[in-house]
Design an enzyme around this catalytic site. Structure first.
Site, PDB file in Angstrom:
ATOM      1  N   SER A 134      24.690  13.494  80.109  1.00  0.00           N
ATOM      2  CA  SER A 134      25.595  13.667  81.247  1.00  0.00           C
ATOM      3  C   SER A 134      24.895  13.719  82.601  1.00  0.00           C
ATOM      4  CB  SER A 134      26.452  14.917  81.049  1.00  0.00           C
ATOM      5  OG  SER A 134      25.650  16.041  80.773  1.00  0.00           O
ATOM      6  N   HIS A 153      30.962  10.976  77.717  1.00  0.00           N
ATOM      7  CA  HIS A 153      30.828   9.964  78.777  1.00  0.00           C
ATOM      8  C   HIS A 153      30.811   8.529  78.243  1.00  0.00           C
ATOM      9  CE1 HIS A 153      30.011  13.056  81.798  1.00  0.00           C
ATOM     10  NE2 HIS A 153      29.358  13.670  80.837  1.00  0.00           N
ATOM     11  N   LYS A 209      37.470  13.047  81.224  1.00  0.00           N
ATOM     12  CA  LYS A 209      36.606  12.060  81.878  1.00  0.00           C
ATOM     13  C   LYS A 209      37.314  10.709  81.924  1.00  0.00           C
ATOM     14  CE  LYS A 209      33.085  15.252  81.471  1.00  0.00           C
ATOM     15  NZ  LYS A 209      32.479  16.173  80.518  1.00  0.00           N
TER      16      LYS A 209
HETATM   17  C1  LIG Z   1      32.187  17.514  80.341  1.00  0.00           C
HETATM   18  C2  LIG Z   1      31.403  17.654  79.097  1.00  0.00           C
HETATM   19  C3  LIG Z   1      31.738  18.617  78.149  1.00  0.00           C
HETATM   20  C4  LIG Z   1      32.780  19.667  78.400  1.00  0.00           C
HETATM   21  O1  LIG Z   1      34.058  19.150  78.403  1.00  0.00           O
HETATM   22  P1  LIG Z   1      35.215  19.961  79.160  1.00  0.00           P
HETATM   23  O2  LIG Z   1      36.464  19.392  78.643  1.00  0.00           O
HETATM   24  O3  LIG Z   1      34.997  19.713  80.620  1.00  0.00           O
HETATM   25  O4  LIG Z   1      35.026  21.410  78.818  1.00  0.00           O
HETATM   26  C5  LIG Z   1      31.052  18.621  76.960  1.00  0.00           C
HETATM   27  N1  LIG Z   1      30.042  17.734  76.727  1.00  0.00           N
HETATM   28  C6  LIG Z   1      29.664  16.817  77.634  1.00  0.00           C
HETATM   29  C7  LIG Z   1      28.557  15.888  77.323  1.00  0.00           C
HETATM   30  C8  LIG Z   1      30.325  16.756  78.850  1.00  0.00           C
HETATM   31  O5  LIG Z   1      29.944  15.886  79.766  1.00  0.00           O
END
Ligand SMILES: *Cc1c(COP(=O)(O)O)cnc(C)c1O
Length: 370
Positions: free
Chosen positions: A161, A189, A221
């Site tokens: 990320s 992602h 996302k």
């Molecule tokens: C954003 C993210 C999360 C957390 O997800 P949320 O729904 O925002 O709690 C977990 N793992 C990765 C790799 C992320 O980028």
């Protein structure tokens, strides 16, 4: 010096920026396909809110599990080519709950050092032997695996990320089979962005559910909505329903969010132009940044970090970019390693080529000054 003063002195103090100004171009959202403000998705949300109301009213196992949730789970299972999928209220909770349900005291969990905080927290809180391997270091992981007895779980981000690079998933799958370990991938992602139909890193690499039995994805996302899911075998999902505490002891997502996500999933599958446009923007950014000698990192994803190093300088650049009309976040320790502060630029299918060209010009101008 107290703790807060100390953070300020190191340039690590975090503040929140209130986002309401439409006059800046957003280069830090994870809305990679531009679905958060999509009309069809918004309409699905509104219609469902009229029908179901705003809140779900309770946890899934009490009376919060609506038809909207259930259909979305079936559609996510089909989308990821798995027997079942299970919704969680956030990705953080999906990761903590899943790892805790699968391993505990006496077992071992292996994690890439650059894994998302929620995966690390899941591993730490599980009580299993917690082993971190240097980023994507397969020989190191293999050494750890070969020295370990008992239940083993390997956990990795798909697309990392903060760096934007991808895990060596094929090799991880081979190691997992060789050492009888379970393999879990967090493709927050990658889903929607990678692969022909948006199936993520697993589709991009032509891997199967047998290679990567435990898949976690987020809906906040590329899906543009909110929430998360885990997909896998019937047995995995039933295990999570019985024992994942972050699933059991929390209020279900609003059903309107589930309906909005069903609409966005249809768009993700059908509108391939969004992935193609995004790839074209990524190519444009990478080529332009390389030509300008900007310190980019080896990433082919919509996450394009520019490595600055110093935390103060990174915050200053972020502010200067904002003054120039670009919203770009400064990422500092402890989110990234010491002296690896960076600007994290994210691209979206709704950006124009002209937006990217102007961002590059501005970065070049600021990079030359101090
Ligand atoms: C954003 C993210 C999360 C957390 O997800 P949320 O729904 O925002 O709690 C977990 N793992 C990765 C790799 C992320 O980028």
């Amino acid at each position: 010096m107290n703790q807060l003063e100390n953070l300020k002195a190191q340039g690590l103090y975090r503040t929140r920026r209130i986002i309401d100004d439409k006059s800046v171009i957003n280069f830090c959202s994870n809305d990679y396909l531009g679905l958060a403000k999509n009309e069809t998705v918004i309409a699905a949300f509104k219609n469902a809110a009229d029908f179901y109301g705003v809140g779900s009213g309770s946890a899934h196992l009490i009376c919060g599990h609506t038809k909207a949730h259930h259909l979305l789970e079936e559609e996510l299972a089909e989308f990821t080519g798995r027997e079942r999928a299970l919704l969680f209220s956030t990705g953080y909770m999906a990761n903590v709950g899943t790892i805790n349900a699968l391993v505990g005291r006496g077992d071992s969990v292996f994690e890439d050092k650059l894994n998302h905080a929620s995966l690390l927290d899941g591993g730490l809180s599980s009580g299993a032997n917690f082993k971190r391997y240097p980023h994507a270091d397969l020989p190191h992981l293999e050494k750890l695996l070969s020295k370990t007895c008992g239940e083993k779980l390997i956990v990795t981000d798909g697309v990392f990320s903060m760096d934007g690079d991808v895990a060596p998933l094929r090799e991880l799958a081979e190691l997992a089979k060789q050492y009888h370990a379970q393999l879990m991938v967090d493709d927050a992602h990658g889903l929607g962005v990678l692969g022909k139909t948006g199936g993520g890193l697993i589709e991009e690499l032509n891997l199967t559910p047998d290679d990567v039995p435990i898949l976690m994805g987020t809906l906040g996302k590329a899906f543009g909505t909110f929430g998360a899911f885990v997909a896998g075998s019937e047995m995995l999902i039933e295990t999570l329903i019985q024992s994942a505490r972050t699933y059991i002891y929390t209020t279900a997502l609003p059903p309107a969010v589930a309906e909005a996500t069903r609409a966005s999933l249809k768009i993700i599958i059908a509108e391939t132009w969004r992935r193609e446009k995004l790839q074209a923007l990524i190519s444009q950014f990478k080529a332009g940044a390389a030509q300008l000698n900007l310190p980019i990192m080896p990433s082919d994803s919509p996450i394009q970090p520019i490595l600055i190093g110093d935390s103060f300088r990174t915050t200053q650049l972020s502010q200067q970019l904002l003054d120039a009309g670009f919203l770009v976040s400064a990422i500092r320790p402890p989110t990234v390693q010491k002296n690896k502060a960076r600007l994290r630029i994210t691209l979206s299918a709704l950006h124009d080529f002209d937006d990217v060209a102007r961002l590059l010009e501005t970065l070049d101008r600021l990079n030359g000054s101090t």
